[in-house]
Design an enzyme around this catalytic site. Structure first.
Site, PDB file in Angstrom:
ATOM      1  N   SER A 178       2.466   2.659   2.230  1.00 22.59           N
ATOM      2  CA  SER A 178       2.316   3.537   3.392  1.00 22.59           C
ATOM      3  C   SER A 178       3.668   3.855   4.021  1.00 22.59           C
ATOM      4  O   SER A 178       3.831   4.870   4.676  1.00 22.59           O
ATOM      5  CB  SER A 178       1.390   2.900   4.438  1.00 22.59           C
ATOM      6  N   LYS A 238       3.049  -9.614  16.796  1.00 16.05           N
ATOM      7  CA  LYS A 238       3.851 -10.738  16.273  1.00 16.05           C
ATOM      8  C   LYS A 238       3.504 -12.024  17.034  1.00 16.05           C
ATOM      9  O   LYS A 238       3.391 -13.095  16.439  1.00 16.05           O
ATOM     10  CB  LYS A 238       5.344 -10.429  16.388  1.00 16.05           C
ATOM     11  N   ASN A 274       0.830  -1.221   0.000  1.00 21.74           N
ATOM     12  CA  ASN A 274       0.000   0.000   0.000  1.00 21.74           C
ATOM     13  C   ASN A 274       0.859   1.264   0.000  1.00 21.74           C
ATOM     14  O   ASN A 274       0.353   2.373   0.043  1.00 21.74           O
ATOM     15  CB  ASN A 274      -0.988   0.009   1.179  1.00 21.74           C
ATOM     16  N   ARG A 309      17.639   3.468  26.955  1.00 20.62           N
ATOM     17  CA  ARG A 309      16.336   3.648  26.309  1.00 20.62           C
ATOM     18  C   ARG A 309      15.349   2.700  26.977  1.00 20.62           C
ATOM     19  O   ARG A 309      15.654   1.514  27.150  1.00 20.62           O
ATOM     20  CB  ARG A 309      16.464   3.329  24.810  1.00 20.62           C
ATOM     21  N   LYS A 354       5.545  -1.332  11.784  1.00 24.37           N
ATOM     22  CA  LYS A 354       6.666  -1.925  12.518  1.00 24.37           C
ATOM     23  C   LYS A 354       7.368  -1.008  13.517  1.00 24.37           C
ATOM     24  O   LYS A 354       8.422  -1.368  14.035  1.00 24.37           O
ATOM     25  CB  LYS A 354       7.689  -2.476  11.526  1.00 24.37           C
ATOM     26  N   ASP A 386      -3.988  -2.553  -0.107  1.00 23.09           N
ATOM     27  CA  ASP A 386      -3.815  -2.694   1.328  1.00 23.09           C
ATOM     28  C   ASP A 386      -4.343  -4.083   1.691  1.00 23.09           C
ATOM     29  O   ASP A 386      -5.486  -4.416   1.354  1.00 23.09           O
ATOM     30  CB  ASP A 386      -4.638  -1.597   2.022  1.00 23.09           C
ATOM     31  N   ASN A 442      18.271  -8.715  14.136  1.00 22.22           N
ATOM     32  CA  ASN A 442      18.267  -7.305  13.710  1.00 22.22           C
ATOM     33  C   ASN A 442      18.741  -7.159  12.254  1.00 22.22           C
ATOM     34  O   ASN A 442      19.944  -7.146  12.001  1.00 22.22           O
ATOM     35  CB  ASN A 442      19.158  -6.477  14.638  1.00 22.22           C
ATOM     36  N   SER A 447       9.592 -12.092  14.620  1.00 25.35           N
ATOM     37  CA  SER A 447      10.704 -11.323  15.174  1.00 25.35           C
ATOM     38  C   SER A 447      11.227 -11.964  16.451  1.00 25.35           C
ATOM     39  O   SER A 447      10.492 -12.606  17.195  1.00 25.35           O
ATOM     40  CB  SER A 447      10.154  -9.937  15.488  1.00 25.35           C
ATOM     41  N   TYR A 481       3.163  -3.578  19.165  1.00 23.76           N
ATOM     42  CA  TYR A 481       3.818  -4.148  17.972  1.00 23.76           C
ATOM     43  C   TYR A 481       4.270  -5.586  18.259  1.00 23.76           C
ATOM     44  O   TYR A 481       3.970  -6.520  17.506  1.00 23.76           O
ATOM     45  CB  TYR A 481       5.027  -3.291  17.548  1.00 23.76           C
TER      46      TYR A 481
HETATM   47  C1  WQD Z   1      19.753  -1.752  18.548  1.00 20.32           C
HETATM   48  C2  WQD Z   1      20.680  -1.302  19.662  1.00 20.32           C
HETATM   49  C3  WQD Z   1      19.738   0.319  21.166  1.00 20.32           C
HETATM   50  C4  WQD Z   1      19.386   3.558  18.251  1.00 20.32           C
HETATM   51  C5  WQD Z   1      14.324  -3.588  16.997  1.00 20.32           C
HETATM   52  C6  WQD Z   1      12.838  -3.746  17.216  1.00 20.32           C
HETATM   53  C7  WQD Z   1      12.511  -5.181  17.494  1.00 20.32           C
HETATM   54  C8  WQD Z   1      13.028  -6.072  16.384  1.00 20.32           C
HETATM   55  C9  WQD Z   1      14.478  -5.846  16.165  1.00 20.32           C
HETATM   56  C10 WQD Z   1      11.438  -6.278  14.567  1.00 20.32           C
HETATM   57  C11 WQD Z   1      19.995  -1.180  21.008  1.00 20.32           C
HETATM   58  C12 WQD Z   1      20.908   0.901  20.409  1.00 20.32           C
HETATM   59  C13 WQD Z   1      19.659   2.343  18.857  1.00 20.32           C
HETATM   60  C14 WQD Z   1      20.148   4.692  18.664  1.00 20.32           C
HETATM   61  C15 WQD Z   1      21.370   3.305  20.186  1.00 20.32           C
HETATM   62  N1  WQD Z   1      12.458  -5.787  15.114  1.00 20.32           N
HETATM   63  N2  WQD Z   1      20.622   2.222  19.800  1.00 20.32           N
HETATM   64  N3  WQD Z   1      21.108   4.511  19.604  1.00 20.32           N
HETATM   65  O1  WQD Z   1      15.907  -2.369  19.820  1.00 20.32           O
HETATM   66  O2  WQD Z   1      17.185  -4.390  19.067  1.00 20.32           O
HETATM   67  O3  WQD Z   1      14.990  -3.932  18.165  1.00 20.32           O
HETATM   68  O4  WQD Z   1      14.729  -4.464  15.952  1.00 20.32           O
HETATM   69  O5  WQD Z   1      10.605  -6.970  14.973  1.00 20.32           O
HETATM   70  O6  WQD Z   1      11.169  -5.328  17.670  1.00 20.32           O
HETATM   71  O7  WQD Z   1      12.483  -2.948  18.301  1.00 20.32           O
HETATM   72  O8  WQD Z   1      16.917  -2.476  17.486  1.00 20.32           O
HETATM   73  O9  WQD Z   1      18.155  -0.896  16.054  1.00 20.32           O
HETATM   74  O10 WQD Z   1      16.461   0.023  17.694  1.00 20.32           O
HETATM   75  O11 WQD Z   1      18.602  -0.929  18.556  1.00 20.32           O
HETATM   76  O12 WQD Z   1      22.263   3.226  21.044  1.00 20.32           O
HETATM   77  O13 WQD Z   1      19.934   5.833  18.188  1.00 20.32           O
HETATM   78  O14 WQD Z   1      21.172   0.018  19.360  1.00 20.32           O
HETATM   79  O15 WQD Z   1      19.751   0.746  22.488  1.00 20.32           O
HETATM   80  O16 WQD Z   1      20.905  -1.588  21.970  1.00 20.32           O
HETATM   81  P1  WQD Z   1      16.271  -3.273  18.738  1.00 20.32           P
HETATM   82  P2  WQD Z   1      17.493  -1.001  17.379  1.00 20.32           P
END
Ligand code: WQD
Length: 344
Positions: free
Chosen positions: A36, A156, A34, A298, A87, A60, A182, A127, A152
């Site tokens: 988006s 899943k 879609n 975070r 996502k 969609d 990741n 995921s 989210y």
């Molecule tokens: C990776 C690391 C942050 C940004 C995401 C989704 C999860 C899954 C996998 C799909 C962490 C650090 C990040 C920044 C940082 N996806 N970081 N500064 O959190 O492992 O998970 O991807 O389903 O659901 O949430 O990935 O890339 O956000 O973070 O220091 O500006 O990088 O703290 O340790 P995450 P991410």
């Protein structure tokens, strides 16, 4: 005749790379998207790489009528890879209904279509988020599913249950659930890659933008974790490697080799990489400096997670192969291409 595969969300980051790998493997691809959170120009990039333009429907997947019409128009379909979903973890907290509606309605429509149009296989993008904070690493597929920490993540988990329940009713098609760690990187041709909208939430897109000067500096979220260098540890998997796993999964179902009605596979490298390691490897791979500062943790971040991919290695015959340095260089090449094109 080539087997035809529907890719929902085929213009997205993982979808577009999977389209390329499916075409390279001899599948005929039909994209439903879609747009988006993606651009139709992605299809030009796919065509440049493979020489084949996939069929495209701007629909969609929550619209069952549109989905069924497209299936009717396309004739026999062998399988579906269902990527289409919202996502953004943070956004899902503020817009839960949107996430449940988009992610679950589209899944149910695609599952019913898979049954009604006599497909052989259904691949679902899940995921590692379903494992939450794991009790031990590396995580294998038998690790307990932890309560989701965001709507989210919950979509899943619920999606996996819906697939399981539907398969238990004795439907004719098999399902494979792929749990990604990741995903990062871009196609080495720099014709396709990730297109984050607004401020990137994920690490590597932010690193690339900070290296390019689009962002002042990367905020490293915490250096006081119980890890070797104090930053969080993840399993970063190259998007091309990830895309190839979808080809293996489809081959298995199309060739009638599935052992279970629903199979689960972790898709990761098996290695944990910290935030500092990723930033340093990026600088080594590209020769470009990444300005960063350490800030507080975070909320909701997991300290350490990486996957055990042995099941996918042994059963699917798939293994992550692209070295991290190469993945990071590819992502940077794509970032440079975006600048050339004036996209960002
Ligand atoms: C990776 C690391 C942050 C940004 C995401 C989704 C999860 C899954 C996998 C799909 C962490 C650090 C990040 C920044 C940082 N996806 N970081 N500064 O959190 O492992 O998970 O991807 O389903 O659901 O949430 O990935 O890339 O956000 O973070 O220091 O500006 O990088 O703290 O340790 P995450 P991410």
């Amino acid at each position: 005749m080539k087997n035809k595969i529907v890719l929902t969300g085929g213009c997205g980051f993982i979808g577009s790379h999977t389209c390329v790998e499916l075409q390279n493997a001899g599948y005929d691809v039909v994209i439903f998207d879609n747009l988006s959170n993606s651009e139709a120009s992605v299809i030009d990039g796919i065509e440049k790489i493979t020489g084949i333009r996939p069929a495209f429907y701007q629909i969609d997947c929550t619209d069952k009528g549109a989905v069924y019409q497209a299936f009717q128009q396309e004739g026999p379909i062998a399988g579906v890879v269902h990527f289409a979903a919202s996502k953004a973890v943070g956004e899902s907290v503020h817009k839960p209904i949107l996430y449940y509606r988009n992610n679950l309605t589209s899944l149910m429509n695609m599952l019913e279509a898979a049954q009604d149009f006599h497909l052989k296989g259904f691949v679902f993008s899940s995921s590692c988020t379903v494992y939450g904070e794991p009790d031990s690493v590396p995580v294998d597929e038998t690790a307990p599913i932890k309560p989701a920490t965001s709507p989210y993540g919950n979509t899943k988990q619920i999606a996996e249950e819906i697939i399981q329940d539907y398969e238990h009713t004795g439907v004719d098609f098999n399902a494979i659930i792929l749990r990604y760690f990741n995903p990062i990187g871009a196609h080495p041709s720099a014709e396709i890659g990730e297109l984050p909208r607004g401020v990137p939430q994920n690490l590597l897109p932010y690193v690339c933008q900070a290296a390019m000067g689009i962002r002042k500096e990367l905020s490293v979220f915490g250096d006081d974790y119980n890890t070797a260098d104090g930053s969080c540890v993840r399993d970063y998997i190259d998007v091309i490697d990830l895309a190839k796993a979808h080809v293996c999964a489809l081959n298995r179902m199309v060739e009638g080799k599935s052992a279970e009605k629903v199979e689960y596979y972790n898709l990761g490298t098996g290695h944990g990489v910290s935030v500092f390691e990723l930033v340093n490897t990026f600088m080594e791979a590209t020769g470009v400096k990444v300005p960063y500062k350490v800030v507080g943790r975070r909320e909701g971040d997991i300290e350490r997670i990486y996957g055990n991919p042995s099941h996918a290695n042994e059963v699917l015959g798939w293994k992550a192969a692209v070295p991290l340095k190469e993945t990071l260089a590819n992502a940077w090449r794509w970032q440079e291409k975006l600048r050339e094109k004036g996209v960002m």
